[in-house]
Design an enzyme around this catalytic site. Sequence first.
Site, PDB file in Angstrom:
ATOM      1  N   LYS A   1       0.839  -1.204   0.000  1.00  0.00           N
ATOM      2  CA  LYS A   1       0.000   0.000   0.000  1.00  0.00           C
ATOM      3  C   LYS A   1       0.876   1.256   0.000  1.00  0.00           C
ATOM      4  O   LYS A   1       0.608   2.203  -0.742  1.00  0.00           O
ATOM      5  CB  LYS A   1      -0.969  -0.023   1.200  1.00  0.00           C
ATOM      6  CG  LYS A   1      -2.067  -1.084   1.032  1.00  0.00           C
ATOM      7  CD  LYS A   1      -2.871  -1.372   2.291  1.00  0.00           C
ATOM      8  CE  LYS A   1      -3.809  -2.558   2.035  1.00  0.00           C
ATOM      9  NZ  LYS A   1      -4.630  -2.907   3.203  1.00  0.00           N
TER      10      LYS A   1
ATOM     11  N   GLN B   1      -4.895  -1.756   9.306  1.00  0.00           N
ATOM     12  CA  GLN B   1      -4.733  -3.070   8.688  1.00  0.00           C
ATOM     13  C   GLN B   1      -5.419  -4.138   9.537  1.00  0.00           C
ATOM     14  O   GLN B   1      -5.191  -4.219  10.742  1.00  0.00           O
ATOM     15  CB  GLN B   1      -3.239  -3.382   8.496  1.00  0.00           C
ATOM     16  CG  GLN B   1      -2.975  -4.651   7.693  1.00  0.00           C
ATOM     17  CD  GLN B   1      -3.521  -4.595   6.266  1.00  0.00           C
ATOM     18  OE1 GLN B   1      -3.574  -3.543   5.645  1.00  0.00           O
ATOM     19  NE2 GLN B   1      -3.939  -5.730   5.745  1.00  0.00           N
TER      20      GLN B   1
ATOM     21  N   ASP C   1     -11.068   2.908   3.714  1.00  0.00           N
ATOM     22  CA  ASP C   1     -11.407   1.486   3.622  1.00  0.00           C
ATOM     23  C   ASP C   1     -12.921   1.279   3.503  1.00  0.00           C
ATOM     24  O   ASP C   1     -13.373   0.198   3.137  1.00  0.00           O
ATOM     25  CB  ASP C   1     -10.921   0.751   4.890  1.00  0.00           C
ATOM     26  CG  ASP C   1      -9.754  -0.178   4.611  1.00  0.00           C
ATOM     27  OD1 ASP C   1      -9.562  -0.574   3.445  1.00  0.00           O
ATOM     28  OD2 ASP C   1      -9.028  -0.499   5.575  1.00  0.00           O
TER      29      ASP C   1
HETATM   30  N1  GUN Z   1      -7.109  -6.998   5.633  1.00  0.00           N
HETATM   31  C1  GUN Z   1      -7.556  -7.763   4.616  1.00  0.00           C
HETATM   32  N2  GUN Z   1      -8.193  -7.006   3.708  1.00  0.00           N
HETATM   33  C2  GUN Z   1      -8.144  -5.740   4.143  1.00  0.00           C
HETATM   34  C3  GUN Z   1      -8.610  -4.501   3.633  1.00  0.00           C
HETATM   35  O1  GUN Z   1      -9.226  -4.389   2.569  1.00  0.00           O
HETATM   36  N3  GUN Z   1      -8.341  -3.408   4.402  1.00  0.00           N
HETATM   37  C4  GUN Z   1      -7.688  -3.504   5.572  1.00  0.00           C
HETATM   38  N4  GUN Z   1      -7.498  -2.392   6.239  1.00  0.00           N
HETATM   39  N5  GUN Z   1      -7.239  -4.628   6.072  1.00  0.00           N
HETATM   40  C5  GUN Z   1      -7.463  -5.746   5.359  1.00  0.00           C
END
Ligand code: GUN
Length: 282
Positions: A49, A93, A116
């Site tokens: 990311k 996360q 998100d």
């Molecule tokens: N963990 C697995 N998928 C995601 C996601 O789309 N966003 C976040 N923040 N954590 C995750």
Amino acid sequence: MALILDGKKIAGMRLEILKEEIEKSGLSPRLATIIVGSDPASQMYIRMKHRACEQVGIGSAGVELPGDATTEQVLKAVTQLNKDADVNGVLIQLPLPKQVDTERVIAMVDPKKDVDGFHPFNLGLLFSGKPRFTPCTPKGIMTLLAEYKIELSGARAVVIGRSIDVGRPMSALLLNADATVTLCHSKTKNLAEEGRRADILVSAVGKAHFVTSGCVKPGAVVIDVGINQLNGKLVGDVDFEAVKNIACAITPVPGGVGPMTIATLMENTYRAANVQLCDTAW
Ligand code: GUN
């Protein structure tokens, strides 16, 4: 042999376009991430990311908390980032360690910085048919379907998995696009039969080879959200080798949905920077 829906290529194109848009805008969007603990998969996702941010000209900062952090400590980190006017997007996360109350943490994120799209306010807007921030994986899938001009209006869509980050928002997005949606889960009876009704089949289960050829209608579009390890190899939920001979289009793993998720996160972050400029846009 099915058409391969090349998420890696489409995501790369979207990131190039976004980079130009950000350059032209004169804005300096900024994403802040929070990771709790040292799970290797989570660390890898966070690195990816941050790398994508760099690629498109989005600033990024990472907060790292120890694996034994309390809910209060995580809430405090979120509050600080909410208050920081230089931060446009806040991403925590997931999954968080067991001792942390994930729901409280998600609900603490300022909905205007919720890139998100997991905050109940943003999920509520999505389910009411008026989305603002939409979770990145399902939104990325919608972008991929649109890029390949896959007709959704009136199509029968079957989503397998009812998670907050994928299954539920995916079903809402498909419904908002006028598909007839069935949302399947672990208690669904005759899952294969439900699957065989689908023109569009989305699997977000997290089990290798869960979707076999017997679950797929000839000519269906198959979207594989799974990321699983099988005999040291990365595979999706779908038995790709068998299903590719039945489906008309299919996403590979890796290189299908994953890159679209990250590209969408970048788009959501740029959008956050825009809506925060002008309250009426919100
Ligand atoms: N963990 C697995 N998928 C995601 C996601 O789309 N966003 C976040 N923040 N954590 C995750």
